[in-house]
Write an enzyme that holds these catalytic residues in place. Structure first.
Site, short mmCIF file in Angstrom:
data_model
loop_
_atom_site.label_atom_id
_atom_site.label_comp_id
_atom_site.label_asym_id
_atom_site.label_seq_id
_atom_site.Cartn_x
_atom_site.Cartn_y
_atom_site.Cartn_z
N ASP A 149 -39.83 22.70 28.81
CA ASP A 149 -39.18 21.83 27.84
C ASP A 149 -39.15 22.49 26.46
O ASP A 149 -38.12 22.47 25.78
CB ASP A 149 -39.91 20.48 27.77
CG ASP A 149 -39.21 19.50 26.85
OD1 ASP A 149 -38.06 19.12 27.15
OD2 ASP A 149 -39.81 19.12 25.82
N GLU A 174 -30.03 21.12 33.57
CA GLU A 174 -31.00 20.98 34.67
C GLU A 174 -30.57 21.81 35.88
O GLU A 174 -31.37 22.53 36.47
CB GLU A 174 -31.17 19.51 35.07
CG GLU A 174 -31.79 18.63 34.01
CD GLU A 174 -33.30 18.76 33.87
OE1 GLU A 174 -33.93 19.58 34.58
OE2 GLU A 174 -33.86 18.03 33.03
N ASP A 218 -36.56 23.17 33.68
CA ASP A 218 -36.21 22.03 32.85
C ASP A 218 -34.93 22.33 32.10
O ASP A 218 -34.61 23.49 31.82
CB ASP A 218 -37.32 21.69 31.85
CG ASP A 218 -37.18 20.29 31.26
OD1 ASP A 218 -36.55 19.42 31.91
OD2 ASP A 218 -37.69 20.05 30.15
N GLY A 219 -34.20 21.28 31.79
CA GLY A 219 -33.01 21.37 30.97
C GLY A 219 -33.13 20.40 29.82
O GLY A 219 -33.84 19.39 29.92
N ASP A 279 -38.08 18.01 36.88
CA ASP A 279 -38.17 16.60 36.50
C ASP A 279 -36.81 15.92 36.66
O ASP A 279 -36.62 14.78 36.28
CB ASP A 279 -38.72 16.42 35.09
CG ASP A 279 -37.85 17.05 34.00
OD1 ASP A 279 -36.75 17.54 34.30
OD2 ASP A 279 -38.29 17.04 32.84
N HIS A 325 -42.27 14.99 30.53
CA HIS A 325 -43.01 14.57 29.33
C HIS A 325 -44.28 13.80 29.69
O HIS A 325 -44.64 12.84 29.02
CB HIS A 325 -42.11 13.76 28.40
CG HIS A 325 -40.79 14.42 28.15
ND1 HIS A 325 -40.66 15.54 27.37
CD2 HIS A 325 -39.56 14.14 28.63
CE1 HIS A 325 -39.39 15.92 27.37
NE2 HIS A 325 -38.70 15.09 28.13
#
Length: 156
Positions: free
Chosen positions: A136, A49, A11-12, A71, A126
Site C-alpha cells: 500500500d 489491483e 496492492d493497488g 486485498d 489496512h
C-alpha cells in the site's frame, strides 16, 4: 523440471477513483525478495489491483507455483469464482450483456494463469498485514509521483 514456489503480495491504489494510481508487488522465492511498483496519471483502483498481479506474474520467466496475497475481492473472485472464464465464453460480456471492464488487463492475465499455478489468498486491506501495508505504501507513493504516464487502457 520442478516449479519454484513463489509468494507474492499485491496492492493497488488510486488517489480519487478515477485519479492518479499506483500498483505494487512484493515477490519472495528461496529467501530472496523483490519489490515492484508503478503508476499512471489517470486510472482506477481496480485497474491498479489487476496490474499489480499482472506485473508480478509477468516478472516470472519460468512457470512457478505462486501463492498470491491480495486485498482485492474483484481480482480474486474473477479468477476463483470463474468470472474470467465466463466473460471469455460470453465474448467478454458480463452476465447482463455489458462489456467487461478492464478487458485489456484481463486478456493479459489469462495466459499467465495458464503458465503459472496460482492460488489466491485474500487479506483484509489496512488491517496491519505487514506485506499488504508495505505494498500500500509503495502503490500510494507511485500514485503521488509527478509526471506519471497515461494508462493506455483507461477509458472514462
Amino acid at each position: 523440471m520442478s516449479q519454484f514456489d513463489v509468494t507474492v503480495f499485491t496492492d493497488g491504489s488510486c488517489l480519487g477513483n478515477p485519479g492518479p494510481g499506483g500498483w505494487a508487488a512484493i515477490m519472495r522465492c528461496n529467501g530472496c525478495e523483490k519489490e515492484l511498483s508503478g503508476g499512471f496519471a489517470l486510472t482506477t483502483n481496480n485497474r491498479m489491483e489487476i496490474l499489480a498481479v499482472l506485473e508480478a506474474l509477468e516478472a516470472l520467466r519460468d512457470p512457478c507455483k505462486v501463492t498470491l496475497f491480495t486485498d482485492s475481492q474483484y481480482v480474486r473472485n474473477a479468477v476463483e469464482k470463474k468470472w474470467l472464464a465466463g466473460w471469455q465464453r460470453n465474448g467478454w460480456k458480463t452476465a447482463d450483456k455489458k462489456p467487461v471492464k478492464n478487458r485489456d488487463l484481463w486478456e493479459r492475465l489469462v495466459p499467465l494463469l495458464a503458465k503459472h499455478s496460482v492460488s489466491f489468498r485474500w487479506v483484509r486491506g489496512h488491517s496491519g498485514h505487514p506485506e499488504n501495508e508495505r505494498c500500500d505504501v509503495l502503490a500510494r507513493a507511485q500514485a503521488s509521483r509527478r509526471g506519471l504516464p497515461e494508462d493506455p487502457g483507461f477509458t472514462a
